[in-house]
Design an enzyme around this catalytic site. Structure first.
Site, PDB file in Angstrom:
ATOM      1  N   ARG A  14       0.747  -1.161  -0.039  1.00 60.53           N
ATOM      2  CA  ARG A  14       0.055   0.134   0.060  1.00 60.53           C
ATOM      3  C   ARG A  14       0.865   1.307   0.123  1.00 60.53           C
ATOM      4  O   ARG A  14       0.639   2.301  -0.591  1.00 60.53           O
ATOM      5  CB  ARG A  14      -0.997  -0.022   1.115  1.00 60.53           C
ATOM      6  CG  ARG A  14      -2.125  -1.129   1.193  1.00 60.53           C
ATOM      7  CD  ARG A  14      -3.006  -1.196   2.442  1.00 60.53           C
ATOM      8  NE  ARG A  14      -3.784  -2.423   2.254  1.00 60.53           N
ATOM      9  CZ  ARG A  14      -3.638  -3.439   2.988  1.00 60.53           C
ATOM     10  NH1 ARG A  14      -2.448  -3.763   3.590  1.00 60.53           N
ATOM     11  NH2 ARG A  14      -4.624  -4.400   3.011  1.00 60.53           N
ATOM     12  N   ASP A  50      -9.324  -4.641   8.427  1.00 62.98           N
ATOM     13  CA  ASP A  50      -8.612  -5.866   9.099  1.00 62.98           C
ATOM     14  C   ASP A  50      -9.122  -6.295  10.321  1.00 62.98           C
ATOM     15  O   ASP A  50      -9.012  -7.665  10.659  1.00 62.98           O
ATOM     16  CB  ASP A  50      -7.083  -5.118   9.382  1.00 62.98           C
ATOM     17  CG  ASP A  50      -6.283  -4.298   8.176  1.00 62.98           C
ATOM     18  OD1 ASP A  50      -5.957  -5.116   7.299  1.00 62.98           O
ATOM     19  OD2 ASP A  50      -6.421  -3.236   8.202  1.00 62.98           O
ATOM     20  N   ARG A  80     -11.712  -8.821   8.960  1.00 59.80           N
ATOM     21  CA  ARG A  80     -11.148  -9.901   8.508  1.00 59.80           C
ATOM     22  C   ARG A  80     -10.560 -10.601   9.776  1.00 59.80           C
ATOM     23  O   ARG A  80     -10.408 -12.202   9.514  1.00 59.80           O
ATOM     24  CB  ARG A  80      -9.705  -9.612   7.633  1.00 59.80           C
ATOM     25  CG  ARG A  80     -10.381  -8.863   6.223  1.00 59.80           C
ATOM     26  CD  ARG A  80      -9.104  -8.367   5.657  1.00 59.80           C
ATOM     27  NE  ARG A  80      -9.558  -8.004   4.231  1.00 59.80           N
ATOM     28  CZ  ARG A  80      -9.041  -6.939   3.375  1.00 59.80           C
ATOM     29  NH1 ARG A  80      -7.776  -6.314   4.013  1.00 59.80           N
ATOM     30  NH2 ARG A  80      -9.491  -6.695   2.258  1.00 59.80           N
ATOM     31  N   HIS A 122      -2.700   0.289   8.676  1.00 59.20           N
ATOM     32  CA  HIS A 122      -3.626  -0.675   7.646  1.00 59.20           C
ATOM     33  C   HIS A 122      -2.784  -1.000   6.484  1.00 59.20           C
ATOM     34  O   HIS A 122      -2.354  -0.539   5.518  1.00 59.20           O
ATOM     35  CB  HIS A 122      -4.607   0.250   6.862  1.00 59.20           C
ATOM     36  CG  HIS A 122      -5.239  -0.724   5.935  1.00 59.20           C
ATOM     37  ND1 HIS A 122      -6.108  -2.015   6.087  1.00 59.20           N
ATOM     38  CD2 HIS A 122      -5.732  -0.343   4.354  1.00 59.20           C
ATOM     39  CE1 HIS A 122      -6.523  -2.410   4.853  1.00 59.20           C
ATOM     40  NE2 HIS A 122      -6.216  -1.658   4.062  1.00 59.20           N
TER      41      HIS A 122
END
Length: 320
Positions: free
Chosen positions: A98, A158, A161, A185
């Site tokens: 990212r 997250d 998840r 993140h």
């Protein structure tokens, strides 16, 4: 504004939400928002106006079954918006982190955020574009908004998840798993094992009561799959969109309804002794934005991991 469905709740009839970016995340978010009933009007903005108009035409056919109207707009149409969700930017590609996206997407934010702030000085900004922590910090600086009114989606995805992975491991519904991912993140995110619980019991105690073996390697695998989930999805289908769109609507809901919900979202602050950095911690979300209501009680190793995560993000912020 066209006549809305009569069943629209009265307190939502004046709610306008703007989504900047008609890519897969932006359009999926608009669709999820449309079906949620949280907004009376959804404005979709994109540099590719024809694409935005085409998506709006399609979304309005779905609006027959919902309660809002959807329009393609310009940045001036942010005026009066309760929230502006920014999804625009270059997407993460297979093999990229990212943080690799930062320079391109920062340049985009330098153009977009001041235009939003000018048209909607009282709105709440919700940032979904990656790297979300760095760009949440950028949006805060570029907008001049109070810190609580610039919110990154952060580790809310997250955390979702993570709870999903733990629910499979322990054989329970994800809603019954109370565990969070904090920090970046991204690759330096950290699970807060010391506070993770199921029905009020720490994970080891729950396993013992259920008569199953608690294995730390299995727990570490859950955390690893959580961290690598986006990479695995992108490798297979080239993008992520459904999960993040649902999370963005879940962030928006307590803002619209003044719900005081606790979620792990990114906002600028001082973390682990690192000043002026954006990362995710549990925040209370309501109509005034994101507030760090109660500091999270971390053990010593988690405090150090949080500091390392903050320093990792700070290094990228300072390089922009």
């Amino acid at each position: 504004m066209s006549q809305l469905v009569a069943s629209t709740p009265g307190h939502l009839k004046g709610i306008k939400i703007v989504v900047v970016g008609a890519g897969s995340v932006g359009v999926t978010t608009a669709y999820a928002l449309l079906l949620s009933g949280l907004a009376a009007e959804i404005v979709l903005i994109d540099i590719d106006k024809q694409r935005a108009e085409g998506e709006v035409m399609d979304l309005n056919h779905a609006a027959h079954f919902a309660q809002a109207r959807v329009v393609a707009g310009e940045y001036e149409d942010c005026a009066g918006a309760a929230a502006v969700i920014i999804t625009a930017g270059v997407n993460q590609k297979p093999g990229q982190t990212r943080l690799d996206l930062v320079k391109t997407n920062y340049a985009l934010f330098a153009d977009v955020v001041p235009r939003i702030a000018k048209s909607a000085p009282d709105t709440i900004l919700i940032v979904a574009t990656n790297p979300v922590d760095v760009l949440t910090h950028a949006a805060y600086k570029l907008s001049g908004f109070p810190v609580e009114r610039v919110i990154g989606s952060g580790t809310a995805m997250d955390t979702t998840r993570f709870r999903h992975e733990l629910s499979k491991e322990f054989g329970v519904n994800p809603r019954n798993v109370h565990a969070v991912i904090i920090g970046e993140h991204g690759d330096s995110q950290l699970p807060v094992w010391s506070l993770a619980s199921i029905v009020g019991m720490r994970l080891k105690d729950f396993a013992a009561q259920k008569g199953i073996e608690y294995r730390q390697d299995a727990m570490d695998a859950c955390a690893r799959r959580t961290k690598e989930a986006a990479y695995e999805i992108i490798r297979r289908k080239g993008k992520t969109n459904y999960g993040v769109a649902s999370v963005l609507v879940s962030i928006l809901e307590p803002i619209i309804t003044d719900g005081d919900a606790l979620m792990t979202v990114s906002r600028v602050g001082n973390y682990g002794g690192v000043e002026d950095v954006a990362l995710s911690m549990p925040c209370k979300l309501n109509r005034t934005g994101a507030h760090i209501d109660v500091p999270l009680l971390l053990d010593t190793s988690e405090q150090e991991a949080l500091r390392k995560s903050a320093l990792s993000i700070k290094e990228v912020i300072d390089s922009v």
